[in-house]
Design a protein around this motif. Structure first.
Motif, PDB file in Angstrom:
ATOM      1  N   SER A  60       0.835  -1.196   0.000  1.00 36.75           N
ATOM      2  CA  SER A  60       0.000   0.000   0.000  1.00 36.75           C
ATOM      3  C   SER A  60       0.872   1.248   0.000  1.00 36.75           C
ATOM      4  CB  SER A  60      -0.909   0.009   1.231  1.00 36.75           C
ATOM      5  OG  SER A  60      -1.436   1.303   1.454  1.00 36.75           O
ATOM      6  N   TYR A  61       0.620   2.156  -0.937  1.00 36.53           N
ATOM      7  CA  TYR A  61       1.405   3.394  -1.059  1.00 36.53           C
ATOM      8  C   TYR A  61       1.333   4.202   0.227  1.00 36.53           C
ATOM      9  CZ  TYR A  61       3.118   7.704  -3.298  1.00 36.53           C
ATOM     10  OH  TYR A  61       3.841   8.828  -3.637  1.00 36.53           O
ATOM     11  N   ARG A  62       0.112   4.408   0.739  1.00 30.74           N
ATOM     12  CA  ARG A  62      -0.065   5.212   1.948  1.00 30.74           C
ATOM     13  C   ARG A  62       0.592   4.534   3.152  1.00 30.74           C
ATOM     14  NH1 ARG A  62      -3.789   4.983   6.042  1.00 30.74           N
ATOM     15  NH2 ARG A  62      -4.143   6.942   7.213  1.00 30.74           N
ATOM     16  N   ALA A  63       0.354   3.253   3.329  1.00 29.01           N
ATOM     17  CA  ALA A  63       0.912   2.538   4.481  1.00 29.01           C
ATOM     18  C   ALA A  63       2.438   2.532   4.433  1.00 29.01           C
ATOM     19  CB  ALA A  63       0.378   1.104   4.517  1.00 29.01           C
ATOM     20  N   PHE A  64       3.008   2.383   3.248  1.00 33.86           N
ATOM     21  CA  PHE A  64       4.460   2.359   3.095  1.00 33.86           C
ATOM     22  C   PHE A  64       5.079   3.650   3.627  1.00 33.86           C
ATOM     23  CE2 PHE A  64       8.231   3.346   0.504  1.00 33.86           C
ATOM     24  CZ  PHE A  64       9.013   2.234   0.750  1.00 33.86           C
ATOM     25  N   PHE A  65       4.493   4.800   3.259  1.00 37.82           N
ATOM     26  CA  PHE A  65       5.066   6.068   3.676  1.00 37.82           C
ATOM     27  C   PHE A  65       4.761   6.380   5.138  1.00 37.82           C
ATOM     28  CE2 PHE A  65       5.366   6.923  -0.911  1.00 37.82           C
ATOM     29  CZ  PHE A  65       6.703   7.273  -0.944  1.00 37.82           C
ATOM     30  N   ILE A  66       3.600   6.010   5.612  1.00 37.51           N
ATOM     31  CA  ILE A  66       3.284   6.251   7.022  1.00 37.51           C
ATOM     32  C   ILE A  66       4.223   5.447   7.923  1.00 37.51           C
ATOM     33  CG2 ILE A  66       1.560   5.778   8.806  1.00 37.51           C
ATOM     34  CD1 ILE A  66      -0.570   6.745   6.913  1.00 37.51           C
ATOM     35  N   LEU A  67       4.495   4.206   7.581  1.00 38.21           N
ATOM     36  CA  LEU A  67       5.378   3.375   8.398  1.00 38.21           C
ATOM     37  C   LEU A  67       6.819   3.875   8.345  1.00 38.21           C
ATOM     38  CD1 LEU A  67       3.873  -0.112   7.545  1.00 38.21           C
ATOM     39  CD2 LEU A  67       3.804   1.046   9.768  1.00 38.21           C
ATOM     40  N   ASN A  68       7.274   4.292   7.167  1.00 36.27           N
ATOM     41  CA  ASN A  68       8.618   4.865   7.086  1.00 36.27           C
ATOM     42  C   ASN A  68       8.714   6.133   7.923  1.00 36.27           C
ATOM     43  OD1 ASN A  68      10.780   3.653   5.173  1.00 36.27           O
ATOM     44  ND2 ASN A  68       8.852   3.314   4.076  1.00 36.27           N
TER      45      ASN A  68
ATOM     46  N   ASN B  29       5.018  14.464  -1.197  1.00 36.58           N
ATOM     47  CA  ASN B  29       3.947  13.579  -0.715  1.00 36.58           C
ATOM     48  C   ASN B  29       4.258  13.071   0.685  1.00 36.58           C
ATOM     49  OD1 ASN B  29       3.249  11.980  -3.926  1.00 36.58           O
ATOM     50  ND2 ASN B  29       2.500  13.878  -3.054  1.00 36.58           N
ATOM     51  N   PHE B  30       5.501  12.705   0.914  1.00 33.27           N
ATOM     52  CA  PHE B  30       5.948  12.224   2.214  1.00 33.27           C
ATOM     53  C   PHE B  30       5.717  13.281   3.290  1.00 33.27           C
ATOM     54  CE2 PHE B  30       9.507  12.028   5.286  1.00 33.27           C
ATOM     55  CZ  PHE B  30       9.308  10.773   5.819  1.00 33.27           C
ATOM     56  N   LEU B  31       6.036  14.545   2.982  1.00 30.42           N
ATOM     57  CA  LEU B  31       5.825  15.630   3.938  1.00 30.42           C
ATOM     58  C   LEU B  31       4.336  15.820   4.242  1.00 30.42           C
ATOM     59  CD1 LEU B  31       8.371  18.292   2.614  1.00 30.42           C
ATOM     60  CD2 LEU B  31       8.643  16.754   4.558  1.00 30.42           C
ATOM     61  N   GLN B  32       3.514  15.609   3.234  1.00 28.26           N
ATOM     62  CA  GLN B  32       2.073  15.736   3.459  1.00 28.26           C
ATOM     63  C   GLN B  32       1.563  14.672   4.425  1.00 28.26           C
ATOM     64  OE1 GLN B  32       0.885  15.789  -0.802  1.00 28.26           O
ATOM     65  NE2 GLN B  32      -0.241  17.641  -0.254  1.00 28.26           N
ATOM     66  N   TYR B  33       2.121  13.462   4.340  1.00 29.28           N
ATOM     67  CA  TYR B  33       1.710  12.421   5.267  1.00 29.28           C
ATOM     68  C   TYR B  33       2.097  12.791   6.699  1.00 29.28           C
ATOM     69  CZ  TYR B  33       0.348   9.150   1.608  1.00 29.28           C
ATOM     70  OH  TYR B  33      -0.291   8.541   0.558  1.00 29.28           O
ATOM     71  N   ILE B  34       3.277  13.401   6.866  1.00 31.27           N
ATOM     72  CA  ILE B  34       3.681  13.845   8.198  1.00 31.27           C
ATOM     73  C   ILE B  34       2.683  14.863   8.738  1.00 31.27           C
ATOM     74  CG2 ILE B  34       5.439  15.094   9.512  1.00 31.27           C
ATOM     75  CD1 ILE B  34       7.562  13.922   7.765  1.00 31.27           C
ATOM     76  N   GLU B  35       2.300  15.793   7.867  1.00 35.76           N
ATOM     77  CA  GLU B  35       1.358  16.830   8.292  1.00 35.76           C
ATOM     78  C   GLU B  35      -0.020  16.242   8.602  1.00 35.76           C
ATOM     79  OE1 GLU B  35      -0.509  21.040   6.633  1.00 35.76           O
ATOM     80  OE2 GLU B  35       0.879  19.874   5.410  1.00 35.76           O
TER      81      GLU B  35
ATOM     82  N   TRP C 132       0.125  13.707  11.773  1.00 32.78           N
ATOM     83  CA  TRP C 132       1.040  14.074  12.853  1.00 32.78           C
ATOM     84  C   TRP C 132       0.565  13.551  14.206  1.00 32.78           C
ATOM     85  CZ3 TRP C 132       5.816  15.304  13.525  1.00 32.78           C
ATOM     86  CH2 TRP C 132       6.240  15.936  14.690  1.00 32.78           C
ATOM     87  N   THR C 133      -0.692  13.791  14.560  1.00 34.64           N
ATOM     88  CA  THR C 133      -1.200  13.362  15.865  1.00 34.64           C
ATOM     89  C   THR C 133      -1.169  11.849  16.006  1.00 34.64           C
ATOM     90  OG1 THR C 133      -2.648  15.301  15.969  1.00 34.64           O
ATOM     91  CG2 THR C 133      -3.170  13.451  17.427  1.00 34.64           C
ATOM     92  N   LEU C 134      -1.598  11.136  14.956  1.00 32.30           N
ATOM     93  CA  LEU C 134      -1.577   9.668  14.980  1.00 32.30           C
ATOM     94  C   LEU C 134      -0.159   9.146  15.173  1.00 32.30           C
ATOM     95  CD1 LEU C 134      -2.808   6.825  14.462  1.00 32.30           C
ATOM     96  CD2 LEU C 134      -2.423   7.258  12.010  1.00 32.30           C
ATOM     97  N   LEU C 135       0.798   9.698  14.436  1.00 30.61           N
ATOM     98  CA  LEU C 135       2.177   9.225  14.488  1.00 30.61           C
ATOM     99  C   LEU C 135       2.770   9.404  15.880  1.00 30.61           C
ATOM    100  CD1 LEU C 135       3.347  10.672  11.056  1.00 30.61           C
ATOM    101  CD2 LEU C 135       3.113   8.246  11.616  1.00 30.61           C
ATOM    102  N   ILE C 136       2.534  10.563  16.499  1.00 32.40           N
ATOM    103  CA  ILE C 136       3.099  10.807  17.825  1.00 32.40           C
ATOM    104  C   ILE C 136       2.464   9.886  18.863  1.00 32.40           C
ATOM    105  CG2 ILE C 136       3.520  12.547  19.600  1.00 32.40           C
ATOM    106  CD1 ILE C 136       4.972  12.845  16.836  1.00 32.40           C
TER     107      ILE C 136
ATOM    108  N   GLY D 288       7.617  20.086  17.327  1.00 31.76           N
ATOM    109  CA  GLY D 288       6.928  20.044  16.046  1.00 31.76           C
ATOM    110  C   GLY D 288       7.673  19.184  15.048  1.00 31.76           C
ATOM    111  N   PRO D 289       7.264  19.227  13.773  1.00 37.99           N
ATOM    112  CA  PRO D 289       7.910  18.422  12.739  1.00 37.99           C
ATOM    113  C   PRO D 289       9.410  18.631  12.736  1.00 37.99           C
ATOM    114  CG  PRO D 289       5.938  19.451  11.884  1.00 37.99           C
ATOM    115  CD  PRO D 289       6.150  20.020  13.251  1.00 37.99           C
TER     116      PRO D 289
END
Length: 561
Positions: free
Chosen positions: A217-225, A248-254, A257-261, A300-301
């Motif tokens: 999955s494109y989205r899952a790949f970048f979120i996990l990285n 695109n990668f930066l957009q996933y961080i944005e 962000w809350t989920l990742l932290i 922050g980021p």
């Protein structure tokens, strides 16, 4: 970060020209002699005159051998290689049919081109080199960086081909994958049959476990990285193939962000799609880290010291966005804060190389601008050139010492046999790019080039105008920066909603739209009018002004998914 002034030579001295000629002749000879016994060299119809010449002359004489090549080996495209490549896909595939096909021996894998030229993907064999050459510093070393590097890459493959040996009992499995995947797997000496055995491994030199590289999955790949990168305080450099994918990668961080932290704090893998059997090995490598989570909430980021990736061609439109991507986040004291620069002006942006799926052509020239200047090196292949402005019907092939500073050329590749990174035995292969010669390196005379555009990269319209890729890109980047906003990505299509047909830009931007955005169409039009064909077509009533349409945020990310 300041760049040193270039020290390039405008032309070659007689001595340096001869030294360059000796180096390139020796390299070329080392490529074509071993490959001349391959099935392709022995049977391809296009090389018939070359075979006749070396049969009539003293083939053991190096000078005569090279002269025969330069006189009788024609330029090629992918078509002559197709029937030979088809042998790999026959069932059953016998080793005798594909051994020594383009270079000595059997390949390690079949590499599929990236299709960035907009055409159907091409497949090439990659042959295994001596193991120590896979770790040659020319390709693997990055400029010194304190900390570690995030370089997301897949290690999966789409197809596995079985080759049966003559004994009737043994076989070999070839993965069909991208060049990058093939090279990384060769570097680690991995075989397809043992992929499941290494599912729990952390890949040496990577910022995450092996299981991430198998996520489809494109989205899952970048979120996990992103997740594993944020959890690691030492990540200071990011390496992507294209700057537009980095955006695109930066957009996933944005966006996440809350989920990742929260995941970093609790040590959990988020519920992304299509993980299946990969979830358990990922969880083994991810533990709770509340201190890191608190730190990230406060700062922050994270800041980035260096970015390495392709920033030429259409990817150039993403560079301003990467440098100035505004973000809003909430700190632990509840204050709303904004980060204006993800990559500030002090962050070094470098391109990793100039090349293609077929061959590594040039490396960054650090005495100039390593983002745009590349020194052509005769390692994976020897590069010759076609003058794109030549009136000669035969399009005479030029050697590096015949080039002129400021000239526009199409690179022509003759690639190495099984002794280096890309090993596919190509003969004077045209890649369809156009480069300009910026000058010559003073130490060895090798040309330093800038990429311009695809030779066939123009969008031809019904009225005959053919603006090039670089002209279309530069026009929209300039207009958007001034009037619309920072581009995330764009594409150009033929807009035939009215007559006459024209160039239609589909543009995605980040942030708000400029108050005078409608002025962008006029500026884009004025820039395109510098193209003589478009200018003439417009004044003759065969063309109209270009159109610009803004698409919803996330459109290009969704397309890539």
């Amino acid at each position: 970060m300041s760049r040193p002034d270039t020290n390039l030579l405008h032309s070659l001295s007689t001595e340096l020209s001869q030294r360059l000629k000796d180096v390139l002749n020796q390299a070329l000879l080392g490529f074509i002699r071993p490959n001349s016994v391959s099935q392709f060299a022995q049977h391809a119809s296009g090389l018939e005159k070359f075979r006749e010449a070396i049969a009539q002359r003293n083939s053991n004489d190096d000078t005569e051998f090279l002269r025969s090549f330069r006189e009788f080996a024609p330029t090629t495209n992918y078509d002559p290689y197709k029937p030979f490549m088809a042998k790999f896909f026959v069932t059953p595939c016998k080793s005798s049919d594909v051994k020594n096909l383009f270079a000595p021996g059997l390949p390690y894998c079949l590499a599929v081109s990236s299709t960035t030229s907009g055409k159907a993907p091409k497949t090439f064999p990659i042959y295994r080199p001596a193991l120590h050459l896979l770790h040659h510093p020319l390709y693997l070393s990055l400029r010194h960086s304190e900390g570690s590097t995030l370089s997301p890459s897949s290690l999966g493959f789409g197809q596995a081909l079985k080759i049966d040996f003559e004994d009737g009992h043994s076989s070999k499995v070839l993965p069909v994958c991208s060049v990058t995947v093939g090279f990384l797997r060769m570097q680690m000496n991995w075989h397809v049959e043992h992929d499941r055995d290494r599912i729990d491994l952390w890949v040496p030199g990577k910022n995450g476990p092996y299981a991430i590289s198998l996520v489809k999955s494109y989205r899952a790949f970048f979120i996990l990285n992103t997740l594993f990168a944020l959890a690691n305080r030492r990540v200071t450099t990011i390496r992507f193939l294209f700057a537009s994918v980095f955006v695109n990668f930066l957009q996933y961080i944005e966006d996440e962000w809350t989920l990742l932290i929260d995941c970093i704090e609790k040590g959990i893998i988020p519920d992304t799609e299509n993980l299946n059997y990969l979830r358990e090995p990922l969880e083994k490598h991810f533990t709770p880290n509340p201190l890191r989570a608190a730190e990230l909430r406060e700062i922050g980021p994270p800041g980035i010291r260096g970015f390495i990736g392709i920033t030429g061609g259409p990817a150039a439109a993403s560079v301003p966005k990467a440098r100035q991507l505004s973000k809003v986040y909430y700190s632990t004291d509840g204050q709303r804060r904004k980060v204006t620069h993800v990559l500030g002006p002090s962050v070094a942006i470098e391109a990793p190389c100039y090349g293609s799926s077929e061959c590594y052509i040039a490396v960054p020239y650090f005495n100039g601008n390593p983002n745009t200047d590349f020194k052509v090196v005769p390692v994976d292949g020897v590069t010759e050139y076609l003058d794109v402005h030549s009136n000669e019907p035969s399009e005479r092939v030029l050697s590096a010492w015949e080039l002129v500073t400021g000239g526009h050329y199409e690179p022509v590749l003759t690639t190495r046999n099984g002794l280096w990174r890309y090993r596919n035995g190509l003969w004077r292969y045209r890649i369809g790019d156009v480069v300009t010669v910026k000058g010559f390196a003073p130490d060895d005379g090798l040309p330093v080039i800038n990429y311009l555009h695809r030779r066939d990269g123009s969008l031809g319209l019904a009225y005959g105008s053919t603006c090039t890729e670089s002209q279309l890109t530069n026009a929209i980047v300039s207009a958007s920066t001034r009037w619309i906003g920072q581009i995330i990505d764009f594409t150009v299509v033929a807009d035939d909603r009215d007559t006459p047909v024209t160039y239609g830009y589909l543009v995605e931007i980040g942030g708000g739209i400029g108050k005078d955005a409608k002025m962008a169409t006029q500026q884009t039009f004025e820039d395109l009018m510098t193209n003589d064909e478009y200018h003439m077509a417009f004044w003759q009533g065969r063309a109209r002004k270009p159109t610009i349409r803004l698409v919803e945020r996330g459109t290009f990310t969704e397309y890539r998914r």
